[in-house]
Scaffold this motif. Sequence first.
Motif, short mmCIF file in Angstrom:
data_model
loop_
_atom_site.label_atom_id
_atom_site.label_comp_id
_atom_site.label_asym_id
_atom_site.label_seq_id
_atom_site.Cartn_x
_atom_site.Cartn_y
_atom_site.Cartn_z
N ARG A 1 1.06 -0.65 -0.55
CA ARG A 1 0.11 -0.08 0.51
C ARG A 1 0.47 1.83 -0.11
O ARG A 1 0.60 2.15 -0.34
CB ARG A 1 -1.13 0.43 0.97
CG ARG A 1 -2.07 -0.77 0.91
CD ARG A 1 -3.30 -1.49 2.56
NE ARG A 1 -3.66 0.69 2.41
CZ ARG A 1 -3.99 0.53 3.20
NH1 ARG A 1 -4.11 -0.19 4.30
NH2 ARG A 1 -4.60 1.64 3.79
N VAL A 2 1.85 1.18 0.01
CA VAL A 2 3.02 2.20 0.90
C VAL A 2 4.47 1.87 -0.03
O VAL A 2 5.11 1.26 0.95
CB VAL A 2 2.82 3.34 2.42
CG1 VAL A 2 3.64 3.91 2.16
CG2 VAL A 2 1.24 3.35 2.15
N ILE A 3 4.87 2.61 -0.68
CA ILE A 3 6.82 2.46 -0.99
C ILE A 3 6.93 4.22 -0.16
O ILE A 3 6.75 4.67 -0.59
CB ILE A 3 6.64 2.63 -2.93
CG1 ILE A 3 5.89 2.13 -3.90
CG2 ILE A 3 8.30 2.24 -2.35
CD1 ILE A 3 5.70 -0.08 -2.80
N ALA A 4 7.77 3.58 0.55
CA ALA A 4 9.11 4.70 1.81
C ALA A 4 9.43 4.93 0.96
O ALA A 4 10.80 3.62 0.89
CB ALA A 4 8.20 3.93 3.13
N PHE A 5 10.72 6.30 0.85
CA PHE A 5 11.81 6.39 0.48
C PHE A 5 12.19 7.27 1.35
O PHE A 5 12.25 8.27 2.39
CB PHE A 5 11.79 7.06 -0.98
CG PHE A 5 11.68 6.19 -1.80
CD1 PHE A 5 12.97 5.91 -2.56
CD2 PHE A 5 10.02 6.42 -2.25
CE1 PHE A 5 12.64 5.10 -3.88
CE2 PHE A 5 10.29 4.96 -4.10
CZ PHE A 5 11.56 4.51 -3.78
N ASP A 6 13.90 6.92 2.07
CA ASP A 6 15.33 7.66 1.88
C ASP A 6 15.26 8.52 1.85
O ASP A 6 14.49 8.58 0.56
CB ASP A 6 16.05 6.96 2.88
CG ASP A 6 17.21 7.58 3.45
OD1 ASP A 6 16.84 8.59 4.03
OD2 ASP A 6 18.65 7.20 2.88
N GLY A 7 16.10 9.64 2.49
CA GLY A 7 16.60 10.93 1.10
C GLY A 7 17.33 11.18 1.42
O GLY A 7 18.11 10.84 -0.18
N ALA B 1 6.24 7.35 0.26
CA ALA B 1 6.27 8.53 1.41
C ALA B 1 7.38 8.45 1.07
O ALA B 1 8.45 7.81 1.27
CB ALA B 1 6.07 7.88 2.45
N LEU B 2 8.19 9.60 1.27
CA LEU B 2 9.24 10.06 1.77
C LEU B 2 9.06 10.00 3.52
O LEU B 2 8.89 10.62 4.37
CB LEU B 2 9.55 11.39 1.50
CG LEU B 2 11.12 11.89 2.38
CD1 LEU B 2 12.46 11.37 1.08
CD2 LEU B 2 11.25 13.39 1.28
N LEU B 3 10.45 9.31 3.98
CA LEU B 3 10.72 8.94 5.77
C LEU B 3 12.32 9.21 5.83
O LEU B 3 12.93 8.37 5.78
CB LEU B 3 10.01 7.83 5.77
CG LEU B 3 10.41 7.05 7.20
CD1 LEU B 3 9.57 8.74 8.20
CD2 LEU B 3 9.47 5.86 7.61
N THR B 4 12.34 10.36 5.91
CA THR B 4 13.80 11.05 6.15
C THR B 4 13.74 11.34 7.71
O THR B 4 13.12 12.00 8.85
CB THR B 4 14.35 12.37 5.13
OG1 THR B 4 15.30 11.79 5.66
CG2 THR B 4 13.42 12.91 5.14
N LYS B 5 14.99 11.35 8.15
CA LYS B 5 15.58 11.68 9.31
C LYS B 5 16.69 12.98 9.52
O LYS B 5 17.07 12.55 9.05
CB LYS B 5 16.42 10.46 10.43
CG LYS B 5 18.03 10.30 9.60
CD LYS B 5 18.32 9.28 10.70
CE LYS B 5 19.82 9.07 10.65
NZ LYS B 5 19.49 7.63 11.03
N GLY B 6 16.82 13.82 10.21
CA GLY B 6 17.57 14.59 10.52
C GLY B 6 16.65 15.73 11.01
O GLY B 6 15.84 15.82 11.24
#
Length: 241
Positions: free
Chosen positions: A6-12, A121-126
């Motif tokens: 249902r969701v493909i999430a990407f790191d940045g 989705a974009l799932l990034t940390k920082g």
Amino acid sequence: MADPFRVIAFDGDDTLWHCESIYSLAEGRLQALLEPFLRSEEVKRRLYEVEMRNLRVYGYGAKGFTLSMIETALEVTEGRITGKQVADILEIGHFVMKHPVEPLEGAREALEELARARPLALLTKGDLFDQEAKLAQSNLAELFTHVEIVSAKDAATYDRVLRRLGVAPRELVMVGNSLHSDVLPVLELGGWAIHVPYHVTWQHEVAGLPEGPHQERFAQVPSIRDVPGALKLFTQRVTPA
Ligand SMILES: [Mg+2]
């Protein structure tokens, strides 16, 4: 064939746009600046130590990195660093913060192809400011239906985000360059992960390849262009023909 995801999430950072290569250049400049006091490899080690110590105070991002560079210089020179040298280090920090965002080759095309079939989705940390600016400059923002900027990416974070989206772990595919942040916690939760290694990895993000039963939900591909292919493979694993 029904779509099981249902969701493909990407790191940045280092998944969609270059990042660690810029930090490496900055590190090289700090090493050159501190050369009269300490050899390069040792500067690198000391900076990493300071960064790890400060992570829980500053979190991830270029501002914390800059403060850690100054702290390292103070330690290495035993406080003998001059105002001019502090200014030079701040300049190195600005170099990182103002560096133009360059999307990885093939990133836009891969995202466009995937976005036709399902939400991305974009799932990034920082640092929030850093990451928002990078996303805006990348010109990729319009391809995401959901953007999440978090301070750490562990299993608890993924669990929280998935609950909010009403998506089960097995319905998520996460794509990223870090085994430590993008792959292992997602597999642990029961999700799927595609690892796309970047040519430089920050020591903190280094981890071993997943082992055991998780392997069925894992793929490693050489380029972001190969993500749609890996996704097809995952779909076949869920619903064999
Ligand atoms: Mg990354």
